[in-house]
Design an enzyme around this catalytic site. Structure first.
Site, PDB file in Angstrom:
ATOM      1  N   GLU A 111      -3.871   7.988  -4.531  1.00 43.03           N
ATOM      2  CA  GLU A 111      -4.308   7.001  -3.332  1.00 43.03           C
ATOM      3  C   GLU A 111      -4.565   7.632  -2.064  1.00 43.03           C
ATOM      4  O   GLU A 111      -5.387   7.241  -1.169  1.00 43.03           O
ATOM      5  CB  GLU A 111      -3.223   5.875  -3.096  1.00 43.03           C
ATOM      6  CG  GLU A 111      -3.859   4.636  -2.530  1.00 43.03           C
ATOM      7  CD  GLU A 111      -4.533   3.861  -3.967  1.00 43.03           C
ATOM      8  OE1 GLU A 111      -5.842   3.410  -3.665  1.00 43.03           O
ATOM      9  OE2 GLU A 111      -4.136   3.643  -4.728  1.00 43.03           O
ATOM     10  N   GLU A 152      -5.717   4.081  -7.602  1.00 45.66           N
ATOM     11  CA  GLU A 152      -6.682   4.494  -7.231  1.00 45.66           C
ATOM     12  C   GLU A 152      -7.930   4.886  -8.143  1.00 45.66           C
ATOM     13  O   GLU A 152      -8.344   4.205  -8.966  1.00 45.66           O
ATOM     14  CB  GLU A 152      -6.507   5.749  -6.082  1.00 45.66           C
ATOM     15  CG  GLU A 152      -7.579   6.490  -5.591  1.00 45.66           C
ATOM     16  CD  GLU A 152      -8.878   6.053  -4.789  1.00 45.66           C
ATOM     17  OE1 GLU A 152      -8.939   4.515  -4.816  1.00 45.66           O
ATOM     18  OE2 GLU A 152      -9.773   6.560  -4.986  1.00 45.66           O
ATOM     19  N   SER A 165      -7.713   0.860   2.797  1.00 47.13           N
ATOM     20  CA  SER A 165      -8.049   0.084   1.500  1.00 47.13           C
ATOM     21  C   SER A 165      -9.481  -0.683   1.558  1.00 47.13           C
ATOM     22  O   SER A 165      -9.758  -0.959   2.737  1.00 47.13           O
ATOM     23  CB  SER A 165      -7.037  -0.581   0.814  1.00 47.13           C
ATOM     24  OG  SER A 165      -7.551  -1.286  -0.151  1.00 47.13           O
ATOM     25  N   SER A 166     -10.185  -0.961   0.511  1.00 45.12           N
ATOM     26  CA  SER A 166     -11.100  -1.838   0.447  1.00 45.12           C
ATOM     27  C   SER A 166     -10.895  -3.096  -0.042  1.00 45.12           C
ATOM     28  O   SER A 166     -11.706  -3.971  -0.262  1.00 45.12           O
ATOM     29  CB  SER A 166     -12.433  -1.383  -0.171  1.00 45.12           C
ATOM     30  OG  SER A 166     -12.931  -0.175   0.511  1.00 45.12           O
ATOM     31  N   ARG A 213       0.830  -1.006   0.114  1.00 46.66           N
ATOM     32  CA  ARG A 213      -0.144   0.065  -0.121  1.00 46.66           C
ATOM     33  C   ARG A 213       0.765   1.069   0.005  1.00 46.66           C
ATOM     34  O   ARG A 213       2.089   1.253   0.844  1.00 46.66           O
ATOM     35  CB  ARG A 213      -0.789  -0.074   1.113  1.00 46.66           C
ATOM     36  CG  ARG A 213      -2.014   0.990   1.294  1.00 46.66           C
ATOM     37  CD  ARG A 213      -3.025   1.024   0.313  1.00 46.66           C
ATOM     38  NE  ARG A 213      -4.162   1.573   0.599  1.00 46.66           N
ATOM     39  CZ  ARG A 213      -5.135   1.922  -0.367  1.00 46.66           C
ATOM     40  NH1 ARG A 213      -4.900   1.424  -1.353  1.00 46.66           N
ATOM     41  NH2 ARG A 213      -6.334   2.523   0.063  1.00 46.66           N
ATOM     42  N   THR A 246      -9.110   0.211 -10.251  1.00 47.89           N
ATOM     43  CA  THR A 246      -8.400  -0.861  -9.547  1.00 47.89           C
ATOM     44  C   THR A 246      -8.349  -2.142 -10.390  1.00 47.89           C
ATOM     45  O   THR A 246      -9.607  -2.206 -11.367  1.00 47.89           O
ATOM     46  CB  THR A 246      -8.709  -1.141  -7.989  1.00 47.89           C
ATOM     47  OG1 THR A 246      -8.728  -0.068  -7.360  1.00 47.89           O
ATOM     48  CG2 THR A 246      -8.103  -2.217  -7.448  1.00 47.89           C
ATOM     49  N   GLY A 302     -13.117  -1.878  -7.670  1.00 47.29           N
ATOM     50  CA  GLY A 302     -14.510  -1.219  -7.433  1.00 47.29           C
ATOM     51  C   GLY A 302     -14.546  -0.337  -6.354  1.00 47.29           C
ATOM     52  O   GLY A 302     -15.634  -0.289  -5.661  1.00 47.29           O
ATOM     53  N   GLY A 303     -13.410   0.113  -5.740  1.00 46.04           N
ATOM     54  CA  GLY A 303     -13.444   1.128  -4.550  1.00 46.04           C
ATOM     55  C   GLY A 303     -14.149   0.218  -3.274  1.00 46.04           C
ATOM     56  O   GLY A 303     -13.778  -1.187  -3.044  1.00 46.04           O
TER      57      GLY A 303
HETATM   58  N1  GLY Z   1      -7.922   2.617  -3.713  1.00 43.29           N
HETATM   59  C1  GLY Z   1      -8.954   1.517  -3.867  1.00 43.29           C
HETATM   60  C2  GLY Z   1      -8.971   0.742  -2.424  1.00 43.29           C
HETATM   61  O1  GLY Z   1      -7.764   0.689  -2.017  1.00 43.29           O
HETATM   62  O2  GLY Z   1      -9.881   0.366  -1.700  1.00 43.29           O
END
Ligand code: GLY
Length: 593
Positions: free
Chosen positions: A447, A428, A471-472, A118, A408, A492-493
Site C-alpha cells: 500500500e 494494493e 487512497s482513491s 487504511r 482492490t 481500480g486504483g
Molecule cells: N490502493 C488503492 C487505493 O487505495 O486507492
C-alpha cells in the site's frame, strides 16, 4: 501512484499466457486436480428481492455474507465475514494484511458512519524513503508493506456495529480455506500475471504456484495455513497481530523477505517494527457529505480522496445546464486537479470548501463546449468565490497516465433492519507485494506505493512516519429523504473515483437502470492528457467527444463495481458486474416478500 502500476496489473494479465514459469524452490501443492469437464460455478450479476442483499466479486464471499444474514447477523457482521472470505478466494485483492474503508448506514441511528482501516507507514519512514526507487522495485518489496489495517478495522466494525465476535465472523472463511474453492479464470489469470514475481519468494511459490505453475481452472484450491491463521486470530484476537506472535512474523517477513535461492530480484527490505503494529488503530471518521439533486451522497474522507473527489465532481455537474459524457469527463478532470493539490493524510484538507456550492460554481465556469487544455490547474478553495475567473495559462507538464489495473475489491451488504455497508478492501496491487508470510497463507500489502515517491515539495501525499497513503477508494452511500437509496463502489486504483462517478451519472443524469449503469462502457479522466476508455465507450461516444477535443485511448477494462438500490416497497436490487473481472455475484435473502 498511477503511472507505473500497469506493469504488474493489466499488462501482466494480458501477457499472462506468455509468462515463463520457473520451478519454485519449494513445491507442496494444496491443489487437487478435478476432472477436466468441471466448470467454474456460475455467478449471477443481478438479484432482486427482500430482507437483505449482498453483492461482491465472488460467489463464495457473497454466500458467506448471506449465510451470516440468514443466521440473524446484521450487515456489518456479514461484511466482515465476506471480507475474510475474499482473503481466501480473492487473495490478490483482499486479505488480513491489507486495509480498507467502510461506509456504514446505521438504520437505528439513521446515521452514516465510516471506519478507516487504511495501512500506515512505519515510524521510520520519511518523505525521502521512496525517492529515486523505481516503482516496480517498490511494488515487490518489504519497503512498500504498510502496517496492516484490516484486522483492527474488522474488530472495531464488529464492536461498534456488529452482533457477533471476530471468531464467529471468520468461520465461513475458515471453512472455505480448509475445504477449498474452485479455481476460476480470473484467479488463474491473476496468478499467471504474477507468476514471475511469485516464483521469487519461497512462501508465495509454495502456496500459489504449486508444482511450478498456477493452479488450473476447475481445480480445487485449499489454503490450510490461512485457515489455521484465521482460527488462531479468532481465538487470540487482533493482539496476536498487533504486537503478538503473528505480528513478529509479519515484521520478520517484511525485513527479510523469503527470496528464492538463485533469484536475481532486488528485494528491498522494509522498515516496519513490532512497535508500528502495536501503535496501529482503525479510526472512525465523519463521512464526507454533499447534496446532489436533493439526495445526500456520503463518502470516505481523507486519507481517502474518494469522498471528496466524487463529491466535488458531482457538485460541479449539478451547476451545469446539462450533463453528458463530455461534462462528466471535464468535472472529473477538475476535481482530480484539486485532489492532487489538496488531499492527503494531512491536517487542514479544505474539505468543506472543496465540496461547497461556491467552489463548484467557480470550477464549473471552466467547462465549455470543448475539452479544456491539459493539465487543468488546481482551483483555489479559499471561500471567496466571484464571477468566472479567467483561465490561467498552464505551466505544468505531466506525462500521460497509463491504465490502472483492477486491484482492490468492493462489496455492498444490507440487512432486514435496513443497515447498509459499502466496503472497499485492498492489498494494493493485484497480488500485493507478492510476499506470503511463511506458514501463514496470506500476502502482504504494498500500500505504501500509493504515496507520492517524490521529490515533490508541498505534495500532500509524501510519506511520513505513521502517515496513511492517500487512497482513491470510494465506498458511497446515497440517502434520499434520509432513507437509503443506493450504495456502491468499485476497485481500480484512482479509476475507482471515476467509476463511481460515472455510475451515478449514468443512473441519475442519463436515466439508466442500476444494472445498465454498471454494465455501461466506462471512461476515466483523471487530469491526464488522454482519457482512457473501454472499447464500447469509444464506439459509443468517441466521434462526439473527439470532435469536442477529447483524446481517447483504450483501457480494456475499468473497475469491477458492486451496488445495491433500494426500490419502492422494500424491494432490493443487488448488482455486480456482468462481465468485468469475470463477473460478480449478487444475492438476496428472499426473492419474494
Ligand atoms: N490502493 C488503492 C487505493 O487505495 O486507492
Amino acid at each position: 501512484m498511477i503511472t507505473r502500476r500497469l506493469a504488474v496489473t493489466v499488462a501482466g494479465i494480458l501477457a499472462g499466457s506468455s509468462v515463463l514459469f520457473v520451478q519454485p524452490a519449494v513445491a507442496s501443492p494444496p491443489v487437487e486436480k478435478k476432472p477436466a469437464e468441471k466448470k467454474p460455478v456460475e455467478k449471477r450479476p443481478v438479484a432482486e428481492g427482500y430482507g437483505g442483499a449482498v453483492a461482491t466479486v465472488d460467489l463464495d464471499a457473497s454466500e458467506a455474507a448471506l449465510g451470516i444474514l440468514r443466521k440473524g447477523g446484521n450487515a456489518m457482521d456479514a461484511a466482515v465475514a465476506a471480507a475474510a472470505t475474499l482473503g481466501v478466494t480473492e487473495p490478490y485483492s483482499a486479505g488480513l494484511a491489507g486495509g480498507g474503508f467502510i461506509v456504514y448506514y446505521d438504520a437505528r441511528q439513521k446515521k452514516v458512519h465510516t471506519i478507516d482501516g487504511r495501512e500506515t507507514a512505519p515510524r521510520a519512514m520519511t518523505a525521502t524513503s521512496l525517492e529515486g526507487i523505481p516503482f516496480d522495485d517498490a511494488v515487490t518489496s518489504g519497503l512498500s508493506a504498510g502496517v496492516p489495517g484490516s484486522v483492527a478495522q474488522w474488530e472495531l466494525a464488529l464492536r461498534r456495529f456488529g452482533t457477533i465476535s471476530l471468531k464467529e465472523a471468520l468461520k465461513p472463511a475458515i471453512k472455505i480455506a480448509s475445504k477449498g474453492f474452485t479455481v476460476d479464470q480470473t484467479f488463474y489469470d491473476q496468478t499467471a500475471a504474477n507468476a514471475d514475481r511469485f516464483k521469487d519468494f519461497t512462501s508465495t511459490a509454495k502456496l500459489y504456484l504449486p508444482g511450478g505453475a498456477p493452479p488450473p481452472v476447475g481445480s480445487t484450491f485449499r489454503n490450510p495455513e490461512l485457515a489455521e491463521t484465521y482460527r488462531t486470530l479468532g481465538k487470540e484476537g487482533g493482539g496476536w497481530l498487533y504486537g503478538g506472535r503473528l505480528g513478529s512474523e509479519v515484521v520478520a517477513t517484511v525485513k527479510k523477505p523469503p527470496v528464492t535461492p538463485g533469484s536475481t530480484r532486488n528485494v528491498r527490505p522494509g522498515l516496519m517494527e513490532l512497535s508500528d503494529l502495536k501503535a496501529y488503530r482503525a479510526i472512525e471518521r465523519p463521512p464526507t457529505k454533499i447534496t446532489y439533486k436533493g439526495m445526500d451522497v456520503y463518502g470516505m474522507a481523507p486519507p481517502s480522496s474518494g469522498g471528496s473527489t466524487v463529491g466535488e465532481a458531482l457538485k460541479i455537474l449539478e451547476v451545469l445546464p446539462k450533463v453528458g459524457m463530455h461534462e462528466y469527463l471535464e468535472a472529473s478532470r477538475l476535481s482530480f486537479a484539486d485532489r492532487g493539490k489538496y488531499v492527503g493524510d494531512i491536517p487542514g484538507v479544505p474539505l468543506q470548501e472543496l465540496l461547497s456550492d461556491g467552489f463548484a460554481k467557480e470550477r464549473a465556469c471552466l467547462i465549455g463546449e470543448r475539452a479544456m487544455p491539459h493539465p487543468a490547474p488546481a482551483g483555489d478553495p479559499d471561500g471567496a468565490y466571484g464571477p468566472c475567473p479567467a483561465a490561467s495559462p498552464v505551466q505544468e507538464t505531466q506525462a500521460p497516465v497509463p491504465a490502472e489495473g483492477p486491484e482492490t475489491t468492493h462489496m455492498v451488504v444490507t440487512d432486514s433492519w435496513g443497515n447498509v455497508v459499502a466496503y472497499n478492501i485492498t492489498i494494493e496491487s493485484t497480488g500485493g507485494n507478492g510476499i506470503v508470510v511463511p506458514g501463514r497463507g496470506f500476502l502482504l500489502n504494498n500500500e505504501l506505493t500509493d504515496f507520492t515517491f517524490g521529490p515533490a515539495p508541498g505534495d500532500p501525499n509524501l510519506p511520513a512516519p505513521g502517515k496513511r497513503p492517500r487512497s482513491s477508494m470510494a465506498p458511497t452511500i446515497v440517502l434520499d429523504g434520509g432513507r437509503p437509496l443506493l450504495a456502491l463502489g468499485s476497485p481500480g486504483g484512482s479509476t475507482i473515483i471515476t467509476t463511481v462517478l460515472q455510475i451515478l451519472v449514468n443512473r441519475w443524469d442519463l436515466g439508466m437502470s442500476l444494472p445498465d449503469a454498471l454494465a455501461a462502457p466506462r471512461a476515466t479522466q483523471r487530469n491526464t492528457a488522454q482519457t482512457q476508455a473501454e472499447q464500447g465507450f469509444i464506439d459509443r461516444y468517441g466521434p462526439e467527444l473527439t470532435s469536442r477535443g477529447h483524446s481517447l485511448v483504450l483501457n480494456p477494462e475499468i473497475g469491477a463495481a458492486t451496488a445495491v438500490e433500494f426500490l419502492p416497497q422494500g424491494r432490493l436490487q443487488a448488482v455486480a458486474e456482468p462481465t468485468r473481472r469475470g463477473g460478480g455475484s449478487a444475492l438476496v435473502m428472499s426473492e419474494r416478500r
